[in-house]
Design an enzyme around this catalytic site. Structure first.
Site, short mmCIF file in Angstrom:
data_model
loop_
_atom_site.label_atom_id
_atom_site.label_comp_id
_atom_site.label_asym_id
_atom_site.label_seq_id
_atom_site.Cartn_x
_atom_site.Cartn_y
_atom_site.Cartn_z
CD GLU A 1 -1.71 -2.32 1.84
OE1 GLU A 1 -2.61 -3.13 2.05
OE2 GLU A 1 -0.51 -2.52 2.15
CG PHE B 1 -10.24 -9.16 11.42
CD1 PHE B 1 -9.02 -9.59 11.91
CD2 PHE B 1 -10.48 -9.21 10.05
CE1 PHE B 1 -8.05 -10.07 11.04
CE2 PHE B 1 -9.51 -9.70 9.18
CZ PHE B 1 -8.29 -10.13 9.68
CD GLN B 2 -7.66 -6.92 7.77
OE1 GLN B 2 -8.56 -6.73 6.94
NE2 GLN B 2 -6.49 -7.45 7.44
CE LYS C 1 -17.50 -5.90 3.07
NZ LYS C 1 -16.82 -7.19 3.34
CG MET D 1 22.74 12.59 3.90
SD MET D 1 23.89 13.72 3.08
CE MET D 1 22.93 14.17 1.62
#
Length: 559
Positions: free
Chosen positions: A52, A114-115, A164, A468
């Site tokens: 993602e 969940f999630q 949802k 760096m």
């Protein structure tokens, strides 16, 4: 008017906004939207990234290269949180982006389902605005508002989280033509313009400092006319690259920690610093109390919050910088500053950019890329030494040709951003410059490039260290190289080939140009692993917190 599911309304709203490409990753909570997307795959191209974070960076790169709103999608929970670094990157650099996430159904919110994650709470500090949609009657207008907010005034990312059950519910949908984005001109006052004109006319040694705001505003033509009309040298920030033609005689290079000596010394000597669409980052100003201490400071910016935030200004004009410059250009007669410009030219001659010419180095590679592409490529970067070399040694003639993470400094940004840029400007050669440390972070996106045959060229300046950080350890930490050496068995050529890309390893100056030309001709995803020395450094440099006129390079360190 027709009755559609919430998921179908999302897709129709994207079509309203003329979205042609979306980057994302599906999951349980967002499945309804992906199902609707399946039915519209001939109208909206979806790129499934490897992660993602890659989707957020790709949407960001698409936006920077095209000027359009980039769009990314993710599911709830970890899918949404994986977007956070990409959203923050876009926020720091004022990039218009809309991130669409879906959350658990309304009855499950707040129950540690969940999630489930409160993604609007997580992203509140790093978005221009965010929404959670719990009512389908508000869905279409919320998405339309998100796109408008992302583009209005100072742009930025907007997140829309949708439960949802809203994506499954049905409601009436009616097409609405997006309202045009109006330039912010109502804040540009006659009094402020007159003050600016007076300061410009009185100045004997003006200097222009331009930032990313000039690119966002599309002000390159007005800026060029302005600089030549008042005969003022022009320096830029990292984000301002390409706002002013890097091959123009008035251009003096970047300013700040790794700016040119000419820009740093010139800004210190000037009597008027005209700041256009720049926010006075700490990496630009160094010691704030000593920055441009001989100058009056005149700032043009669309965001009033940037006026007097980091550096006290003597005057300002708030509004769209393209409009400001257009109004000033109409009222200004040409002003002669030949003696001042001649002095700056002498500084250019005294302090050229220098690097070791006998071996393969980052600066050599960047200069060769410029030569081979004729300065007409889109260059993306990760963050570190390679990023600074890309800013210093490639002459950016056009806006939206340098895609880099400026404010947040996001390692792992460039590969996803390069893919997004290539999807937006398919006719351009797109090259991502990375160090080996950055490349390790998100090189899984090479698999995305090969899956969709996105013909980007990934160049790795491979010095087997975190370059760096090692440079700072060398200069300021007594050469104590704590956890910055990457001497292991990782073979980038084999990894790239294993993901389906063409890959090369380059170990000498003579090998690089023919490999680059072949990579461009192949028009497929290519990785070029360039072996450079671990102690190559980025110069010039200003020590952190020091005044920018105390800029030094390798020659100074020999004294």
């Amino acid at each position: 008017m027709k009755t559609l599911t919430g998921a179908e309304i999302v897709i129709e709203c994207l079509k309203e906004q003329k979205v042609d490409t979306v980057f994302g990753y599906p999951g349980g909570s967002i499945l309804n939207i992906y199902d609707a997307l399946y039915k519209h795959q001939d109208e909206i191209n979806h790129i499934l990234t490897a992660h993602e974070q890659g989707a957020a960076h790709a949407a960001d790169g698409y936006s920077r290269a095209t000027g359009k709103v980039g769009v990314c999608m993710a599911t709830s929970g970890p899918g949404a949180t994986n977007l956070v670094t990409g959203i923050a990157t876009a926020y720091m650099d004022s990039i218009p982006m809309v991130a669409i996430t879906c959350n658990v159904a309304l009855p499950l919110l707040g129950r540690d389902s969940f999630q489930e994650i409160d993604i609007t709470g997580v992203t509140m500090p790093i978005t221009k605005y965010n929404f959670i949609v719990k009512d389908i009657t508000k869905l279409a207008d919320t998405i339309r508002r998100a796109f408008a907010i992302a583009q209005t005034g100072r742009p930025g990312p907007v997140l829309v989280d949708i439960t949802k059950d809203v994506t499954a519910a049905s409601f009436d949908y009616e097409y609405k033509e997006p309202k045009p984005i109006v330039r912010q001109e109502d804040t540009i006052t006659e009094e402020d313009l007159e003050t600016a004109l007076t300061m410009i006319r009185k100045s004997q040694k003006p200097y222009i400092f331009v930032g990313g705001g000039a690119i966002i505003a599309g002000a390159e033509e007005e800026l060029s006319s302005f600089a030549h009309k008042i005969q003022a040298p022009v320096a830029d920030s990292l984000m301002g690259k390409g706002a002013y033609d890097g091959t123009d005689e008035l251009y003096t290079g970047m300013v700040g920690m790794h700016g040119t000596k000419t820009s740093n010394l010139g800004i210190t000597e000037c009597d008027l610093l005209i700041v256009i669409g720049a926010r006075f980052s700490d990496r630009v100003v160094g010691k704030a109390s000593k920055f441009a201490r001989n100058a009056k400071i005149l700032q043009f910016d669309v965001d009033p919050a940037e006026i007097n935030k980091n550096i006290k200004t003597h005057a300002s004009v708030v509004g769209d910088v393209k409009s400001i410059l257009r109004k000033l250009n109409v009222r200004l007669d040409p002003i002669n500053h030949e003696e001042w410009v001649a002095h700056i030219e002498r500084l250019k001659d005294m302090y050229p950019m220098r690097y070791e010419k006998s071996i393969l180095t980052g600066p050599f590679i960047i200069e060769k890329i410029y030569e081979v592409t004729g300065g007409d490529a889109v260059i993306a970067t990760e963050v570190g030494q390679h990023q600074m070399w890309a800013a210093q040694y490639y002459q950016y003639k056009y806006p939206r040709s340098f895609i880099t993470s400026g404010g947040l400094g996001t390692m792992g940004y460039g590969l996803g951003a390069a893919m997004g840029a290539k999807m937006g400007v398919k006719d351009k050669v797109v090259i991502n410059i990375a160090g080996d440390g950055c490349f390790r972070m998100n090189f899984n996106e090479i698999a995305t490039a090969t899956r969709y045959n996105i013909p980007i060229i990934q160049i790795v300046l491979n010095n087997h260290v975190l370059g760096m950080v090692r440079q700072w350890q060398t200069l300021f930490y007594g050469k104590r190289y704590s956890h910055t050496e990457l001497n292991d068995q990782v073979d980038f050529v084999k990894i790239a080939e294993g993901m389906g890309a063409k890959a090369y390893r380059v170990t000498s100056k003579e090998e690089f140009e023919p490999v680059l030309r072949e990579a461009i001709a192949l028009n497929v995803p290519v990785v070029i692993d360039c072996q450079i020395h671990c102690d190559d450094k980025v110069f010039p440099m200003v020590s952190p917190g020091a005044p920018i006129e105390e800029v030094f390079d390798a020659e100074d360190l020999k004294i």
